[in-house]
Motif scaffolding. Structure first.
Motif, PDB file in Angstrom:
ATOM      1  N   ILE A 111       0.902  -1.398   0.131  1.00 15.79           N
ATOM      2  CA  ILE A 111       0.142   0.045   0.010  1.00 15.79           C
ATOM      3  C   ILE A 111       0.881   1.235  -0.195  1.00 15.79           C
ATOM      4  O   ILE A 111       0.307   2.339  -0.334  1.00 15.79           O
ATOM      5  N   GLU A 112       1.989   1.107   0.503  1.00 14.52           N
ATOM      6  CA  GLU A 112       2.870   2.522   0.665  1.00 14.52           C
ATOM      7  C   GLU A 112       3.131   3.169  -0.403  1.00 14.52           C
ATOM      8  O   GLU A 112       2.794   4.433  -0.615  1.00 14.52           O
ATOM      9  N   PRO A 113       3.304   2.865  -1.606  1.00 17.46           N
ATOM     10  CA  PRO A 113       3.514   3.604  -2.791  1.00 17.46           C
ATOM     11  C   PRO A 113       2.107   4.338  -3.387  1.00 17.46           C
ATOM     12  O   PRO A 113       2.297   5.203  -4.071  1.00 17.46           O
ATOM     13  N   PHE A 114       1.005   3.768  -2.742  1.00 19.41           N
ATOM     14  CA  PHE A 114      -0.334   4.738  -3.017  1.00 19.41           C
ATOM     15  C   PHE A 114      -0.912   5.507  -2.181  1.00 19.41           C
ATOM     16  O   PHE A 114      -2.092   6.147  -2.183  1.00 19.41           O
ATOM     17  N   VAL A 115      -0.088   5.736  -0.920  1.00 15.01           N
ATOM     18  CA  VAL A 115      -0.752   6.644  -0.031  1.00 15.01           C
ATOM     19  C   VAL A 115       0.253   7.954   0.329  1.00 15.01           C
ATOM     20  O   VAL A 115       1.493   7.752   0.131  1.00 15.01           O
ATOM     21  N   ARG A 116      -0.421   8.870   1.036  1.00 14.07           N
ATOM     22  CA  ARG A 116       0.367  10.130   1.245  1.00 14.07           C
ATOM     23  C   ARG A 116       0.632  10.251   2.838  1.00 14.07           C
ATOM     24  O   ARG A 116       1.541  10.770   3.549  1.00 14.07           O
ATOM     25  N   ASN A 117      -0.480   9.760   3.543  1.00 13.12           N
ATOM     26  CA  ASN A 117      -0.338   9.932   4.874  1.00 13.12           C
ATOM     27  C   ASN A 117      -0.785   8.620   5.708  1.00 13.12           C
ATOM     28  O   ASN A 117      -1.506   7.777   5.093  1.00 13.12           O
ATOM     29  N   VAL A 118      -0.160   8.363   6.809  1.00 15.49           N
ATOM     30  CA  VAL A 118      -0.238   7.006   7.416  1.00 15.49           C
ATOM     31  C   VAL A 118      -0.825   7.269   8.841  1.00 15.49           C
ATOM     32  O   VAL A 118      -0.324   8.125   9.521  1.00 15.49           O
ATOM     33  N   GLY A 119      -2.038   6.794   9.205  1.00 17.93           N
ATOM     34  CA  GLY A 119      -2.530   6.794  10.515  1.00 17.93           C
ATOM     35  C   GLY A 119      -1.995   5.468  11.332  1.00 17.93           C
ATOM     36  O   GLY A 119      -2.769   4.677  11.148  1.00 17.93           O
ATOM     37  N   PHE A 120      -0.869   5.636  12.066  1.00 15.01           N
ATOM     38  CA  PHE A 120      -0.323   4.603  12.697  1.00 15.01           C
ATOM     39  C   PHE A 120      -0.755   4.385  14.073  1.00 15.01           C
ATOM     40  O   PHE A 120      -0.622   5.141  14.898  1.00 15.01           O
ATOM     41  N   VAL A 121      -1.377   3.059  14.263  1.00 16.97           N
ATOM     42  CA  VAL A 121      -1.896   2.700  15.701  1.00 16.97           C
ATOM     43  C   VAL A 121      -0.855   1.713  16.475  1.00 16.97           C
ATOM     44  O   VAL A 121      -0.483   0.721  15.936  1.00 16.97           O
ATOM     45  N   GLU A 122      -0.329   2.289  17.592  1.00 14.01           N
ATOM     46  CA  GLU A 122       0.607   1.395  18.316  1.00 14.01           C
ATOM     47  C   GLU A 122       0.141   1.474  19.737  1.00 14.01           C
ATOM     48  O   GLU A 122      -0.587   2.248  20.315  1.00 14.01           O
ATOM     49  N   ASN A 123       0.575   0.350  20.468  1.00  9.49           N
ATOM     50  CA  ASN A 123       0.031   0.183  21.733  1.00  9.49           C
ATOM     51  C   ASN A 123       1.396  -0.417  22.638  1.00  9.49           C
ATOM     52  O   ASN A 123       1.378  -1.483  22.674  1.00  9.49           O
ATOM     53  N   PRO A 124       2.515   0.444  22.811  1.00  9.48           N
ATOM     54  CA  PRO A 124       3.923   0.042  23.538  1.00  9.48           C
ATOM     55  C   PRO A 124       3.696  -0.669  24.729  1.00  9.48           C
ATOM     56  O   PRO A 124       4.428  -1.435  25.185  1.00  9.48           O
ATOM     57  N   THR A 125       2.841  -0.167  25.743  1.00 12.71           N
ATOM     58  CA  THR A 125       2.629  -0.700  26.929  1.00 12.71           C
ATOM     59  C   THR A 125       1.722  -1.403  27.332  1.00 12.71           C
ATOM     60  O   THR A 125       1.480  -1.993  28.419  1.00 12.71           O
ATOM     61  N   ASP A 126       0.757  -2.016  26.116  1.00 12.72           N
ATOM     62  CA  ASP A 126      -0.339  -2.822  26.248  1.00 12.72           C
ATOM     63  C   ASP A 126      -1.337  -2.514  27.384  1.00 12.72           C
ATOM     64  O   ASP A 126      -2.297  -3.063  27.889  1.00 12.72           O
ATOM     65  N   MET A 127      -1.150  -1.035  27.572  1.00 18.82           N
ATOM     66  CA  MET A 127      -2.230  -0.392  28.549  1.00 18.82           C
ATOM     67  C   MET A 127      -3.142   0.627  27.844  1.00 18.82           C
ATOM     68  O   MET A 127      -4.227   0.635  28.109  1.00 18.82           O
ATOM     69  N   ASP A 128      -2.739   1.247  26.869  1.00 17.01           N
ATOM     70  CA  ASP A 128      -3.515   2.276  26.105  1.00 17.01           C
ATOM     71  C   ASP A 128      -2.891   2.160  24.570  1.00 17.01           C
ATOM     72  O   ASP A 128      -1.871   1.746  24.175  1.00 17.01           O
ATOM     73  N   SER A 129      -3.853   2.561  23.851  1.00 13.02           N
ATOM     74  CA  SER A 129      -3.434   2.671  22.203  1.00 13.02           C
ATOM     75  C   SER A 129      -3.480   4.163  21.966  1.00 13.02           C
ATOM     76  O   SER A 129      -3.905   4.883  22.486  1.00 13.02           O
ATOM     77  N   ARG A 130      -2.555   4.578  20.778  1.00 12.98           N
ATOM     78  CA  ARG A 130      -2.295   5.860  20.435  1.00 12.98           C
ATOM     79  C   ARG A 130      -2.299   5.791  18.845  1.00 12.98           C
ATOM     80  O   ARG A 130      -1.754   4.986  18.162  1.00 12.98           O
ATOM     81  N   LEU A 131      -2.929   6.842  18.274  1.00 10.28           N
ATOM     82  CA  LEU A 131      -2.992   7.061  17.087  1.00 10.28           C
ATOM     83  C   LEU A 131      -2.123   7.980  16.637  1.00 10.28           C
ATOM     84  O   LEU A 131      -2.478   9.309  16.872  1.00 10.28           O
ATOM     85  N   ARG A 132      -1.120   8.026  15.567  1.00 11.40           N
ATOM     86  CA  ARG A 132      -0.436   8.915  15.281  1.00 11.40           C
ATOM     87  C   ARG A 132      -0.500   9.221  13.834  1.00 11.40           C
ATOM     88  O   ARG A 132      -0.459   8.355  12.988  1.00 11.40           O
ATOM     89  N   ASN A 133      -0.510  10.603  13.332  1.00 14.36           N
ATOM     90  CA  ASN A 133      -0.755  10.811  11.770  1.00 14.36           C
ATOM     91  C   ASN A 133       0.460  11.378  11.200  1.00 14.36           C
ATOM     92  O   ASN A 133       1.053  12.286  11.637  1.00 14.36           O
ATOM     93  N   LEU A 134       0.941  10.437  10.283  1.00 16.73           N
ATOM     94  CA  LEU A 134       2.422  10.679   9.756  1.00 16.73           C
ATOM     95  C   LEU A 134       2.426  10.901   8.375  1.00 16.73           C
ATOM     96  O   LEU A 134       1.446  10.162   7.640  1.00 16.73           O
ATOM     97  N   THR A 135       3.208  11.709   7.804  1.00 12.86           N
ATOM     98  CA  THR A 135       3.187  11.602   6.158  1.00 12.86           C
ATOM     99  C   THR A 135       4.083  10.456   6.014  1.00 12.86           C
ATOM    100  O   THR A 135       4.667   9.718   6.826  1.00 12.86           O
ATOM    101  N   ILE A 136       3.949   9.860   4.709  1.00 12.61           N
ATOM    102  CA  ILE A 136       4.750   8.587   4.097  1.00 12.61           C
ATOM    103  C   ILE A 136       5.929   8.610   4.399  1.00 12.61           C
ATOM    104  O   ILE A 136       6.746   7.615   4.611  1.00 12.61           O
ATOM    105  N   GLU A 137       6.520  10.014   4.313  1.00  9.42           N
ATOM    106  CA  GLU A 137       7.924  10.108   4.483  1.00  9.42           C
ATOM    107  C   GLU A 137       8.383   9.983   5.640  1.00  9.42           C
ATOM    108  O   GLU A 137       9.503   9.448   6.096  1.00  9.42           O
ATOM    109  N   GLU A 138       7.492  10.754   6.692  1.00 10.29           N
ATOM    110  CA  GLU A 138       7.980  10.362   8.188  1.00 10.29           C
ATOM    111  C   GLU A 138       7.755   9.049   8.616  1.00 10.29           C
ATOM    112  O   GLU A 138       8.532   8.477   9.558  1.00 10.29           O
ATOM    113  N   TYR A 139       6.966   8.196   8.103  1.00  4.49           N
ATOM    114  CA  TYR A 139       6.625   6.837   8.435  1.00  4.49           C
ATOM    115  C   TYR A 139       7.942   6.019   8.096  1.00  4.49           C
ATOM    116  O   TYR A 139       8.400   5.373   8.839  1.00  4.49           O
TER     117      TYR A 139
END
Length: 566
Positions: free
Chosen positions: A525-553
């Motif tokens: 999908i990477e070649p066809f998108v400009r922005n990424v909404g990346f969902v992560e949960n590093p502590t297994d306690m809460d989820s976070r949504l980050r809005n990144l450009t494809i370059e930042e990703y």
């Protein structure tokens, strides 16, 4: 459980603390003692012994570690009691039978006390005397010819008397019948004389003429003897005519009510207050008189002009609008096909959508009826039959649009179906070569195709339907219109090739995508998108949504991989 055991031990120590003694000396020494024969000594000097039951009667034992012995003793006692009960029941039955016999004897003896003389119960002596007298009579009859002759004459006279009595009874019955008939004839004669004595009216003359006509038609001869039969025959004939007339009346009544119902169905607004019953006939008659008084035939020419100029023109406009929508669909499909040509469905081949007319009978019949309403309208005609036929065609179509009586829901679904021009088409996909446009394969459905082919066909149909819904076509990709589409895990299970094909197809059609997908498809999908909404949960306690450009990703992904390698 421990507390319960302690309580039991205490109760046993307080209430049953007896020493079991085998000798009298030991029994005397102990303060509380018990012998094998059941003698008990308490805290005082008093000795007790209960001889009402045997000391070895296990049924009276207190339960100890096991109750098997007591249960066996009680079961044995129950069995003995049941056997005793059966024996006692037999004894009682025998006593009852003996009492019954004694009661019978007492009754017979009571009857004997009422007899004062033996002659009252001596039946043997009269019986012997009767037998003796009977034998003597038979002997005398056998030895006397005169008695035999007299007996025969007596029997003959008895039979003659019986026959005469039967004949008298029969003659009496016949006389009674004749008397009843004579009285009936006399009453009828009196009635006839009374009727003849009255002055004849027009009704009587007409009735007499009708009776004479009926008699002549039946061919009967009217006499006093044939009067009853003729009357019955004429009554049956008249009843048959009445039944036939009633049947015709019922048939006409049903036909009239049916015509009323048809009229109310055809003209509901004008007959909203009318009933389809014979009693409502005056209302229909007043409407007819009003229509005749309004001189409706005078408006026939105006009606024909409205039919030709207004109604048929509106039907033609309606047909034109539907045809225009079909042309729009074909134009949109052509624009979509122009975009599909630029994408390889397979190496060297592309997909083209082909709309064809549906074979659905309801749609086909509707389009035929719609054409029939406007055919031949360019040429003016004064033929009343042709004008009436055209009117009936248009009225039938409009009635289905409006909803016929009893079929409103069915007509509503039919209208929604046949007036939606998308139902006029059946779509197929044709896989063609880029070189010369010849067809490689025709897809009317996905049966028999591989998984990759089914996925590509599904993406093609999805993209085409979205482009058709948004009104997109070739050259519209740079438009600033809102063409937002959310796809949830559409590429999660398919192959990379089919996912890449779908994304290229969506991009070529200028659709704005929000793709929700797991990480395993992110490289496709990477070649066809400009922005990424990346969902992560590093502590297994809460989820976070980050809005990144494809370059930042890409930058954060590379930094994460570098850190992992160290």
């Amino acid at each position: 459980t421990g507390r319960y055991r302690g309580w039991v031990a205490t109760q046993l120590a307080q209430r049953f603390d007896f020493a079991c003694c085998t000798t009298p000396e030991q029994f005397q020494r102990e303060r509380r003692a018990l012998t094998k024969r059941g003698q008990i000594k308490g805290g005082n000097e008093r000795h007790e012994k209960d001889d009402r039951h045997r000391i070895d009667d296990r049924s009276r034992y207190v339960l100890g570690w096991s109750n098997a012995s007591k249960l066996a003793a009680l079961e044995h006692e129950r069995t003995q009691l049941e056997e005793d009960l059966v024996k006692q029941a037999g004894v009682i039955a025998d006593r009852k039978e003996a009492r019954k016999q004694v009661s019978g004897q007492i009754s017979q003896l009571a009857k004997l006390t009422m007899v004062r003389d033996f002659a009252d119960i001596d039946w043997h002596s009269p019986a012997r005397q009767i037998t003796t007298l009977t034998e003597e009579r038979d002997r005398l009859l056998a030895t006397s010819d005169v008695l035999t002759q007299l007996r025969q004459e007596l029997n003959s006279l008895s039979e003659q008397t019986k026959s005469a009595e039967q004949q008298v009874e029969a003659e009496g019955k016949a006389l009674a019948i004749i008397e009843v008939r004579r009285n009936d004839l006399a009453d009828r004669r009196d009635d006839a004389e009374t009727t003849l004595a009255q002055p004849e009216s027009s009704r009587h003359l007409a009735a007499r003429a009708d009776v004479n006509r009926l008699i002549a038609e039946s061919g009967a001869s009217l006499t006093l003897r044939t009067l009853a039969g003729t009357e019955k025959a004429l009554r049956s004939q008249l009843q048959d005519r009445i039944d036939a007339s009633d049947k015709r009346i019922r048939s006409l009544r049903e036909a009239i009510v049916g015509a009323m119902a048809d009229f109310r169905r055809d003209y509901p607004a004008e007959t909203a207050d009318f009933d389809a019953t014979i009693d409502a006939a005056p209302e229909y008659r007043r409407m007819l008189d009003r229509l005749v008084a309004d001189d409706l035939p005078r408006h026939e020419a105006h009606f024909r002009r409205l039919l030709n100029e207004e109604t048929i023109r509106e039907i033609a406009n309606f047909q034109s609008q539907l045809n225009k929508q079909t042309d729009d669909i074909r134009d949109r499909i052509d624009d979509i096909n122009t975009s599909l040509v630029q994408i390889d469905f397979n190496p060297g081949r592309y997909i083209s959508l082909e709309p064809t007319d549906t074979d659905d009978p309801e749609v086909r019949d509707f389009r035929r009826d719609l054409r029939a309403c406007t055919e031949g309208t360019l040429t003016a005609t004064d033929d009343p039959d042709a004008i009436e036929a055209k009117f009936l065609q248009i009225r039938g179509l409009i009635e289905r649009f409006r909803g016929r009586h009893g079929s409103t829901e069915l007509d509503r679904r039919w209208t929604a179906k046949v007036t939606n021009v998308r139902n006029w088409f059946v779509f197929a996909a044709s896989e063609r070569y880029h070189e010369d446009g010849t067809e490689h394969e025709h897809y009317s459905d996905s049966s028999g195709k591989s998984g990759g082919q089914k996925e590509k066909l599904a993406y093609t149909v999805l993209a085409a339907s979205l482009a058709f819904q948004f009104g997109l076509g070739h050259g519209d990709a740079s438009s600033r219109s809102f063409r937002f589409v959310v796809i949830d895990e559409a590429f999660g299970r398919g192959s990379d090739e089919s996912a890449r094909f779908g994304l290229e197809l969506f991009a070529k059609l200028g659709l704005q995508l929000l793709v929700v997908t797991p990480m395993q498809k992110i490289h496709v999908i990477e070649p066809f998108v400009r922005n990424v909404g990346f969902v992560e949960n590093p502590t297994d306690m809460d989820s976070r949504l980050r809005n990144l450009t494809i370059e930042e990703y890409h930058a954060e992904k590379q930094a994460y991989l570098t850190h992992q390698h160290r």
